[in-house]
Write a protein that holds these residues in place. Sequence first.
Motif, PDB file in Angstrom:
ATOM      1  N   HIS A 115       0.829  -1.211   0.000  1.00 19.48           N
ATOM      2  CA  HIS A 115       0.000   0.000   0.000  1.00 19.48           C
ATOM      3  C   HIS A 115       0.864   1.263   0.000  1.00 19.48           C
ATOM      4  N   ASP A 118       2.233   1.797  -3.415  1.00 17.95           N
ATOM      5  CA  ASP A 118       1.229   2.331  -4.336  1.00 17.95           C
ATOM      6  C   ASP A 118       1.047   3.837  -4.115  1.00 17.95           C
ATOM      7  N   ALA A 119       1.041   4.244  -2.863  1.00 18.17           N
ATOM      8  CA  ALA A 119       0.896   5.670  -2.569  1.00 18.17           C
ATOM      9  C   ALA A 119       2.092   6.462  -3.091  1.00 18.17           C
ATOM     10  N   ALA A 122       1.818   6.778  -6.886  1.00 19.93           N
ATOM     11  CA  ALA A 122       0.805   7.771  -7.265  1.00 19.93           C
ATOM     12  C   ALA A 122       1.349   9.187  -7.071  1.00 19.93           C
ATOM     13  N   GLU A 199      -5.914  14.914 -12.967  1.00 18.00           N
ATOM     14  CA  GLU A 199      -5.090  13.914 -12.284  1.00 18.00           C
ATOM     15  C   GLU A 199      -4.933  14.243 -10.798  1.00 18.00           C
ATOM     16  N   HIS A 202      -8.115  13.341  -9.003  1.00 15.44           N
ATOM     17  CA  HIS A 202      -8.194  11.884  -8.838  1.00 15.44           C
ATOM     18  C   HIS A 202      -7.246  11.412  -7.732  1.00 15.44           C
ATOM     19  N   PHE A 203      -6.061  12.051  -7.673  1.00 11.00           N
ATOM     20  CA  PHE A 203      -5.066  11.661  -6.670  1.00 11.00           C
ATOM     21  C   PHE A 203      -5.569  11.939  -5.254  1.00 11.00           C
ATOM     22  N   SER A 206      -9.550  10.294  -4.772  1.00  4.92           N
ATOM     23  CA  SER A 206      -9.861   8.884  -5.045  1.00  4.92           C
ATOM     24  C   SER A 206      -8.689   7.953  -4.741  1.00  4.92           C
ATOM     25  N   GLU A 207      -7.549   8.195  -5.413  1.00  6.07           N
ATOM     26  CA  GLU A 207      -6.439   7.244  -5.314  1.00  6.07           C
ATOM     27  C   GLU A 207      -5.851   7.178  -3.905  1.00  6.07           C
ATOM     28  N   ILE A 208      -5.439   8.334  -3.370  1.00  9.71           N
ATOM     29  CA  ILE A 208      -4.839   8.352  -2.031  1.00  9.71           C
ATOM     30  C   ILE A 208      -5.846   7.923  -0.952  1.00  9.71           C
ATOM     31  N   GLN A 210      -8.304   5.827  -1.188  1.00 10.14           N
ATOM     32  CA  GLN A 210      -8.456   4.369  -1.261  1.00 10.14           C
ATOM     33  C   GLN A 210      -7.274   3.652  -0.627  1.00 10.14           C
ATOM     34  N   ILE A 211      -6.071   4.143  -0.913  1.00 12.08           N
ATOM     35  CA  ILE A 211      -4.875   3.514  -0.345  1.00 12.08           C
ATOM     36  C   ILE A 211      -4.855   3.666   1.179  1.00 12.08           C
TER      37      ILE A 211
END
Length: 510
Positions: A115, A118-119, A122, A199, A202-203, A206-208, A210-211
Amino acid sequence: MDWGTDLWDQNDVIDKHTQSGLDLLERYIKFVKERTEIEQSYAKQLRSLTKKYSKRGNKEEQECKFSNHASFQEILNELNDYAGQREIIAENMTAKIYEKLTKDLQDFKQERKTHLSDAKKAQQNLESSFKHLESIKKRFAKEWAEADKATQQAERTESDNNATKPEVDKAKNHALARTRTAEECRNSYAAELQKYNKEQKHFYYSEIPQIFNKLQDMDERRIRQLAEGYCLFSHIEKNVLPIISRCLEGIAAAGTKIDEKKDSKLLIDQHRSGFERPADVEFEDYSQGVKPANPDSGLNPLKVHKRKFFKKHKIINAEKHTVPSQEDFSHLPPEQRKKKLQAKIEDIGKELTKEQDQSEALDKMRGVYEQNPQMGDPSSLEPQITQTSQNIGRLRGELTKYETWLSEAVGGEDSSYNTNNNTQLGISAHQNSSSNIYSEFDDEFEDIESPVGQCTALYTFAGNSEGTISITEGEQLSIMEEDKGDGWTRVLRASGEEGYIPTSYVRLTP
């Protein structure tokens, strides 16, 4: 509440917090491991202690007939079972806590690493997009400055009266080209900016989140596993407390079984000779003349009791030869054989009772395991139950065998021995046989026996046990009672001492 919503900008805090949680899990695993080592060491020391103080050998087995000796042996047995429960605690803690949490810890470490990676990726992608946007922005600014400069130059050229028309057209075309290039850069910058903003949104939305929510889920599962480990630490020991309580109750029961009066009576029954105390020595009045010597009087009051000793025997040790040991004790004198058989029956009876108690305890333990599978596997007790059943069958067979030999030894009068009352009947038979012996010998005192033959000692024999006498090689002896098939002959020495000797140690004199 979610980490992704409320802690979207606290990446470092989440990193340190999750690492701290894994460190705590690892500390608890090490704590449980050291606890199991303490339990194993404690159980090992208890087993060594019980082994050190357990009775071993014939002499100590004889002492265990007394209740205070037997109770101490029972305490040692219960303590040995108690040590086994400490081992079970160590085994269950190792399997259910240490090994399981060790595996979970490795999984959590790998999941956290994934995880966070992934962060980081991103974050790097967003930074790379921003750098690209900055480069396009700079190019746009540069091209726009060049276009503005070219436009100004074209205007100066056009206003210059000395400039020719071709020069003016060239300056205008150059300014127009620069302007078109600047417009293209502006459009490219606008598109790249729109892409970057998308982007970035989204970062951060959403992305961060979720992580971070996955890291939150991992940390909460880690906390739940740790909480279960805390509870198991208690439950594992509580599960064996009923058995530990029974062991402690058994230790207390062993103390209450002691009967000091019974022990005193047992000592008396085992070693009471039944002899009368010596009578007063009569005064011999030599002033009235010397009386003829009487071999049964004088200053040796114990000599009259010589015949009362020779019916009691122990295992014989000769100086040159040893009488071979036999399972039915047929190599011993008659009365000594009966005593040995009675003692053997008592020992087998006690061992049989112990095995039966063990069988009942195993059945109860199996019942507990069947009702509470978490305490243990009932099938694991089957080998012990089978072995105990075999031991009970073997002991019952041995008891029947020794009862048969005792019946033969006493001529059938004690044939009523059985496995339920063999100890009481053994003592009764011993007392009855002893009283019959003494009454028989009291009759012998009335009629002096005559020798039935003569013999010569082939070897020296040290009659150290009761009922036997010592002889020397070459000594002439009178045979008072011939061998009745048990390997012993009663003889009389020239000194008047009488007792049993091994038949193989003498040769008949014609």
